[in-house]
Design a protein around this motif. Structure first.
Motif, short mmCIF file in Angstrom:
data_model
loop_
_atom_site.label_atom_id
_atom_site.label_comp_id
_atom_site.label_asym_id
_atom_site.label_seq_id
_atom_site.Cartn_x
_atom_site.Cartn_y
_atom_site.Cartn_z
N LEU A 89 47.69 114.74 -107.25
CA LEU A 89 47.41 114.29 -105.88
C LEU A 89 46.03 114.79 -105.47
CD1 LEU A 89 49.26 112.86 -103.74
CD2 LEU A 89 49.79 115.12 -102.88
N ALA A 90 45.19 113.92 -104.94
CA ALA A 90 43.90 114.33 -104.39
C ALA A 90 44.18 115.03 -103.05
CB ALA A 90 42.99 113.13 -104.19
N VAL A 91 43.61 116.22 -102.85
CA VAL A 91 43.88 117.00 -101.64
C VAL A 91 42.56 117.38 -100.97
CG1 VAL A 91 44.96 119.10 -100.70
CG2 VAL A 91 45.97 117.96 -102.70
N ASP A 92 42.50 117.17 -99.65
CA ASP A 92 41.35 117.59 -98.86
C ASP A 92 41.88 118.07 -97.51
OD1 ASP A 92 38.74 118.14 -98.21
OD2 ASP A 92 38.10 116.05 -98.09
N TYR A 93 41.05 118.80 -96.78
CA TYR A 93 41.46 119.30 -95.47
C TYR A 93 40.27 119.44 -94.55
CZ TYR A 93 39.75 123.83 -97.15
OH TYR A 93 38.97 124.83 -97.64
N PHE A 94 40.57 119.55 -93.26
CA PHE A 94 39.57 119.84 -92.24
C PHE A 94 40.28 120.55 -91.10
CE2 PHE A 94 41.28 115.68 -91.25
CZ PHE A 94 41.41 115.66 -89.87
N THR A 95 39.50 121.19 -90.21
CA THR A 95 40.11 121.94 -89.11
C THR A 95 40.37 121.03 -87.91
OG1 THR A 95 37.90 122.68 -88.42
CG2 THR A 95 39.22 124.21 -89.76
N PHE A 96 39.31 120.46 -87.34
CA PHE A 96 39.44 119.63 -86.15
C PHE A 96 38.60 118.37 -86.29
CE2 PHE A 96 40.10 123.98 -84.59
CZ PHE A 96 41.34 123.83 -84.00
N SER A 97 38.95 117.38 -85.48
CA SER A 97 38.21 116.13 -85.42
C SER A 97 38.23 115.67 -83.96
CB SER A 97 38.90 115.08 -86.31
OG SER A 97 38.28 113.84 -86.18
N SER A 98 37.20 114.96 -83.54
CA SER A 98 37.19 114.49 -82.15
C SER A 98 38.33 113.51 -81.90
CB SER A 98 35.84 113.85 -81.81
OG SER A 98 35.59 112.78 -82.69
N SER A 99 38.78 112.84 -82.96
CA SER A 99 39.92 111.93 -82.86
C SER A 99 40.58 111.83 -84.23
CB SER A 99 39.45 110.55 -82.40
OG SER A 99 40.51 109.63 -82.51
N ILE A 100 41.91 111.88 -84.22
CA ILE A 100 42.63 111.71 -85.48
C ILE A 100 43.15 110.27 -85.63
CG2 ILE A 100 43.27 114.14 -85.68
CD1 ILE A 100 46.15 113.25 -84.87
N ASP A 160 41.76 107.45 -86.49
CA ASP A 160 41.40 106.76 -87.73
C ASP A 160 42.22 107.29 -88.91
OD1 ASP A 160 39.55 105.13 -86.47
OD2 ASP A 160 37.85 106.44 -86.92
N HIS A 161 42.47 108.59 -88.93
CA HIS A 161 43.27 109.18 -90.00
C HIS A 161 44.72 108.68 -89.92
CE1 HIS A 161 39.97 111.74 -91.11
NE2 HIS A 161 39.92 112.27 -89.90
N LEU A 162 45.24 108.57 -88.71
CA LEU A 162 46.60 108.05 -88.54
C LEU A 162 46.68 106.60 -89.01
CD1 LEU A 162 47.56 109.54 -85.06
CD2 LEU A 162 48.46 110.24 -87.29
N ARG A 163 45.70 105.80 -88.63
CA ARG A 163 45.70 104.37 -89.02
C ARG A 163 45.62 104.20 -90.53
NH1 ARG A 163 43.28 103.54 -84.01
NH2 ARG A 163 41.18 104.06 -84.68
N ALA A 164 44.87 105.08 -91.20
CA ALA A 164 44.68 104.97 -92.65
C ALA A 164 45.86 105.53 -93.45
CB ALA A 164 43.40 105.69 -93.06
N ALA A 165 46.75 106.23 -92.79
CA ALA A 165 47.84 106.92 -93.49
C ALA A 165 48.96 105.97 -93.88
CB ALA A 165 48.39 108.04 -92.61
N SER A 166 49.55 106.26 -95.03
CA SER A 166 50.77 105.56 -95.46
C SER A 166 52.00 106.33 -94.99
CB SER A 166 50.81 105.45 -96.98
OG SER A 166 49.71 104.71 -97.44
N LEU A 167 51.83 107.64 -94.77
CA LEU A 167 52.88 108.53 -94.28
C LEU A 167 52.19 109.62 -93.48
CD1 LEU A 167 55.85 109.71 -94.32
CD2 LEU A 167 55.16 110.95 -96.39
N VAL A 168 52.79 110.00 -92.34
CA VAL A 168 52.27 111.09 -91.52
C VAL A 168 53.30 112.21 -91.50
CG1 VAL A 168 51.49 111.79 -89.21
CG2 VAL A 168 50.90 109.50 -90.09
N ILE A 169 52.82 113.43 -91.72
CA ILE A 169 53.64 114.63 -91.56
C ILE A 169 52.98 115.41 -90.43
CG2 ILE A 169 54.49 116.75 -92.63
CD1 ILE A 169 54.26 115.32 -95.37
N SER A 170 53.72 115.66 -89.36
CA SER A 170 53.13 116.20 -88.15
C SER A 170 53.93 117.37 -87.59
CB SER A 170 53.06 115.09 -87.09
OG SER A 170 52.58 115.58 -85.85
N HIS A 171 53.22 118.20 -86.83
CA HIS A 171 53.90 119.19 -86.00
C HIS A 171 54.66 118.41 -84.93
CE1 HIS A 171 51.11 119.27 -82.35
NE2 HIS A 171 50.60 118.34 -83.16
N ALA A 172 55.42 119.10 -84.11
CA ALA A 172 56.30 118.41 -83.17
C ALA A 172 55.67 118.18 -81.80
CB ALA A 172 57.61 119.19 -83.02
N GLY A 173 54.35 118.15 -81.72
CA GLY A 173 53.69 117.86 -80.46
C GLY A 173 53.93 116.42 -80.03
N SER A 174 54.27 116.23 -78.77
CA SER A 174 54.63 114.89 -78.30
C SER A 174 53.48 113.90 -78.44
CB SER A 174 55.13 114.93 -76.86
OG SER A 174 54.13 115.47 -76.01
#
Length: 178
Positions: free
Chosen positions: A68-79, A81-95
């Motif tokens: 599996l290719a793995v990368d990370y970052f701390t913060f982004s002004s908006s996520i 685009d990352h959500l749109r590009a995802a096939s699966l999202v694993i998230s904390h429980a923030g509403s």
């Protein structure tokens, strides 16, 4: 799994987000070989982790060796685009993260941070899981949730049904019902 025109497997991204918090337990568990192997087994090719204020840094990988290719970052002004590009999202429980992902129609696993006191977020995640809009896990059960998930069984979330969820949260917080 079908193949892309160039003979390579199509890119299937798992996006992990912890929001603005520190949720090292989630970042650590998605960085385990057990979880990465299960994601790879299920056809995912990339793991992108938004680690927030955490102090645990995942192991980067180009995925050249079939892993599996793995990368990370701390913060982004908006996520978004990352959500749109995802096939699966694993998230904390923030509403915010939950509803933004569901609004995009993305399959979602919400991982509850058990270290938070008075965690109304877990109530929200459990209610939405019971309604089959998402899967709910804890760091120690994430691998089993991924291994057993049937994304075809998830039901689309309709923003019109937020009232019962809001009432549940208000009841949990002790506010009177209308």
């Amino acid at each position: 799994m079908g193949e892309a025109e160039d003979g390579l497997k199509p890119k299937r991204v798992v996006f992990v987000t912890v929001g603005t918090t520190c949720f090292d337990k989630l970042v650590k568990v998605v960085d385990t070989q057990e979880v990465k192997d299960e994601l790879l087994r299920r056809g995912y090719t990339h793991l992108l982790i938004q680690m927030g204020r955490g102090s645990y840094f995942p192991t980067k990988s180009a995925g050249d060796d079939g892993s599996l290719a793995v990368d990370y970052f701390t913060f982004s002004s908006s996520i978004a685009d990352h959500l749109r590009a995802a096939s699966l999202v694993i998230s904390h429980a923030g509403s915010g993260s939950i509803f933004e992902t569901l609004k995009l129609g993305k399959p979602l696993i919400v991982v509850v941070n058990e270290d938070l006191m008075d965690n109304h977020q877990s109530e929200l995640a459990e209610e939405l899981a019971e309604r089959k809009h998402l899967y709910c896990a804890h760091p120690r059960t994430l691998h089993q949730t991924i291994a057993g998930m049937d994304l075809g069984a998830l039901l689309p979330y309709s923003p019109g049904d937020a009232t019962p969820v809001a009432k549940l949260i208000n009841r949990f917080l002790g506010f009177p019902e209308d």
